[in-house]
Design a protein around this motif. Structure first.
Motif, short mmCIF file in Angstrom:
data_model
loop_
_atom_site.label_atom_id
_atom_site.label_comp_id
_atom_site.label_asym_id
_atom_site.label_seq_id
_atom_site.Cartn_x
_atom_site.Cartn_y
_atom_site.Cartn_z
N THR A 90 0.83 -1.20 0.00
CA THR A 90 0.00 0.00 0.00
C THR A 90 0.87 1.25 0.00
OG1 THR A 90 -1.70 1.21 1.25
CG2 THR A 90 -0.11 -0.04 2.54
N PHE A 91 0.28 2.36 -0.42
CA PHE A 91 0.94 3.65 -0.27
C PHE A 91 0.99 4.01 1.22
CE2 PHE A 91 -0.99 4.60 -4.64
CZ PHE A 91 0.16 4.18 -5.30
N GLY A 102 -8.47 -0.87 14.08
CA GLY A 102 -7.18 -0.21 14.05
C GLY A 102 -6.81 0.17 12.63
N SER A 103 -5.53 0.34 12.37
CA SER A 103 -5.03 0.71 11.05
C SER A 103 -4.22 -0.44 10.47
CB SER A 103 -4.14 1.95 11.16
OG SER A 103 -2.97 1.64 11.92
N LEU A 104 -3.77 -0.27 9.25
CA LEU A 104 -2.87 -1.26 8.66
C LEU A 104 -1.56 -1.35 9.43
CD1 LEU A 104 -3.54 -0.64 4.86
CD2 LEU A 104 -3.84 -2.83 6.05
N ARG A 115 3.43 -3.93 3.64
CA ARG A 115 4.62 -3.23 3.16
C ARG A 115 4.23 -1.97 2.40
NH1 ARG A 115 8.42 -8.25 0.89
NH2 ARG A 115 7.75 -9.78 2.48
N MET A 116 4.96 -0.90 2.64
CA MET A 116 4.73 0.35 1.93
C MET A 116 5.44 0.30 0.59
SD MET A 116 5.58 4.28 3.02
CE MET A 116 7.30 4.20 2.50
N VAL A 117 4.77 0.75 -0.47
CA VAL A 117 5.36 0.82 -1.81
C VAL A 117 5.11 2.21 -2.38
CG1 VAL A 117 5.14 -1.65 -2.30
CG2 VAL A 117 3.25 -0.10 -2.87
N TYR A 118 5.87 2.55 -3.40
CA TYR A 118 5.73 3.85 -4.04
C TYR A 118 4.95 3.78 -5.35
CZ TYR A 118 9.11 5.52 -0.65
OH TYR A 118 9.73 5.85 0.53
N ALA A 123 4.86 -3.35 -6.09
CA ALA A 123 4.11 -4.52 -5.62
C ALA A 123 4.30 -5.70 -6.56
CB ALA A 123 2.63 -4.17 -5.50
N LEU A 124 4.31 -5.43 -7.86
CA LEU A 124 4.52 -6.51 -8.83
C LEU A 124 5.91 -7.11 -8.68
CD1 LEU A 124 2.98 -7.90 -11.14
CD2 LEU A 124 4.10 -6.32 -12.72
N ARG A 125 6.89 -6.29 -8.41
CA ARG A 125 8.25 -6.80 -8.18
C ARG A 125 8.27 -7.71 -6.95
NH1 ARG A 125 11.40 -5.11 -4.52
NH2 ARG A 125 10.35 -3.09 -4.35
N ILE A 126 7.58 -7.32 -5.90
CA ILE A 126 7.52 -8.15 -4.69
C ILE A 126 6.87 -9.50 -5.01
CG2 ILE A 126 6.47 -8.33 -2.39
CD1 ILE A 126 6.82 -5.26 -2.17
N ALA A 127 5.86 -9.48 -5.88
CA ALA A 127 5.22 -10.74 -6.29
C ALA A 127 6.19 -11.65 -7.02
CB ALA A 127 3.99 -10.45 -7.15
N ARG A 128 7.03 -11.05 -7.89
CA ARG A 128 8.04 -11.86 -8.60
C ARG A 128 9.01 -12.48 -7.62
NH1 ARG A 128 9.00 -7.12 -11.54
NH2 ARG A 128 7.74 -6.90 -13.42
N GLU A 129 9.37 -11.70 -6.59
CA GLU A 129 10.39 -12.16 -5.64
C GLU A 129 9.83 -13.14 -4.61
OE1 GLU A 129 11.65 -8.45 -4.02
OE2 GLU A 129 12.89 -7.90 -5.76
N ASN A 130 8.52 -13.23 -4.52
CA ASN A 130 7.89 -14.11 -3.52
C ASN A 130 6.83 -14.97 -4.19
OD1 ASN A 130 8.81 -12.97 -0.61
ND2 ASN A 130 8.54 -11.27 -2.04
N PRO A 131 7.22 -15.90 -5.04
CA PRO A 131 6.24 -16.69 -5.80
C PRO A 131 5.35 -17.57 -4.93
CG PRO A 131 8.45 -17.59 -6.06
CD PRO A 131 8.61 -16.28 -5.37
#
Length: 383
Positions: A90-91, A102-104, A115-118, A123-131
């Motif tokens: 998420t941003f 509560g919050s995230l 995890r925070m992303v820009y 996020a797509l890169r994280i998906a590649r790295e965590n199949p």
């Protein structure tokens, strides 16, 4: 610095302020809405409101993407994030938005992998790295950010990445403006149109505001001189008895918008029948969902999302703030129980939230100062 200092020139600011004063009709008061939260922050960061005559009031609208997401959708996001197989991306602003559980950030503290992303591409890169994990991107924003989500969906499909999905909460600005115009408790004389959204959708969608409601619209940039010139252009239309859509932000916005971005959105997303907005309630065809053709990348299809409607805390008046009915300091909890460190409502969380702008740049920003020439110069330069 080229293309920054030019838009913060004190001499030009004084000249525009004088032109605005000359356009004010004796005995008349003007209420203009800056639709975008980016404008609100610019106005209070640079002291733009202090340059305007007392007869001209700027109020904020529903153009903060974080602020308009209802609490129930945030609860849905947390429910997805707390699934053990999920990496939830998420941003940064959305991590602090309060929900009933509560919050995230609180979910992360409880053990959720948040995890925070820009960008969605992160996020797509994280998906590649965590199949072996399910990676979900929390997609929010107006038409400004929807193209990046659309292009990421297309890339995920092209690369055959099966462990990636999008929790889509993109909203569209025009239905929200229609809801504002239909609101019985708010009188407006004109709109400072959102610059970033307009780079995508162009000028034509705002035509109904001028044509059907007789309200001038000026799409403006975000520097202090942009906002001042946009205000001057609206008042000039009113003085001349005109109501049209004008483009102050010509260095960025084109009348037709960005056809390639619009095409990418149309290929991957479609309008929802209805969507709940914080403060505005349910508005028909005001948000986007992932198209059925991309259902395998839709988190709402992949996971069991609760979808429960949740009322805002009674003490929070974010809804009234988003509609421009009240100013942030008129909220009972502003600056006391509700602060950026411990927010009750979304308007105090986001970098584009009106309450955060008022809090960060002075709690008494609404008080007019008797500004002389030196104060006028320092208001623009004192950044």
């Amino acid at each position: 610095m080229r293309f920054v200092d030019e838009y913060r020139d004190p001499a030009l600011a004084r000249r525009l302020a004088a032109e605005i004063r000359d356009l004010v009709e004796p005995g008349r008061r003007y209420k203009l809405m800056e639709v975008c939260g980016g404008h609100t922050h610019s106005i209070y960061k640079h002291g733009v409101e202090d340059l305007l005559p007392d007869e001209v009031e700027l109020v904020h609208g529903p153009g903060c993407p974080v602020c308009v997401i209802p609490m129930g959708r945030q609860d849905d996001a947390i429910a997805i994030a707390e699934r053990p197989e999920v990496i939830f991306t998420t941003f940064g602003d959305m991590m602090r938005v309060p929900a009933t559980s509560g919050s995230l950030l609180d979910a992360k503290a409880r053990g959720a992998d948040v995890r925070m992303v820009y960008s969605p591409l992160d996020a797509l890169r994280i998906a590649r790295e965590n199949p072996g994990r399910e990676v979900v991107f929390f997609a929010i924003g107006f038409e400004t950010t929807a193209p990046s989500t659309a292009l990421t969906l297309k890339r995920a499909r092209a690369e055959g990445i099966r462990n990636f999905s999008v929790f889509c909460n993109h909203v569209t600005i025009i239905p929200a403006i229609r809801a504002i115009l239909d609101s019985p408790d708010l009188r407006l004389d004109g709109f400072i149109g959102p610059g970033h959204v307009s780079t995508v959708i162009g000028l034509r969608p705002y035509g109904f505001i001028a044509r059907d409601h007789g309200k001038p619209v000026v799409v403006s940039g975000f520097e202090p001189l942009d906002v001042l010139q946009g205000t001057e252009m609206i008042l000039r239309q009113l003085a001349e008895g005109r109501s049209v859509v004008e483009n102050q932000y010509m260095r960025v916005v084109r009348e037709e918008g960005n056809p390639l971005a619009l095409k990418a959105i149309a290929e991957t997303m479609e309008l929802r029948n209805t969507f709940e907005w914080r403060g505005l309630g349910f508005i028909s065809q005001s948000a986007l969902r992932v198209r059925d053709d991309y259902a395998d990348l839709d988190a709402e299809v992949r996971f069991d999302v609760p979808g429960i409607r949740v009322a805002d805390p009674k003490a929070c008046q974010c809804g009234e703030v988003l509609k421009g009915v009240i100013r942030p300091w008129e909220c009972k909890v502003f600056g006391t129980a509700c602060t950026p460190e411990r927010p009750i409502g979304t308007c105090m969380v986001s970098s584009e939230g009106a309450c955060a702008a008022y809090y960060n740049y002075g709690r008494h920003a609404g008080r007019r100062r008797n500004a002389g020439e030196a104060t006028t110069a320092s208001a623009v330069e004192g950044n």
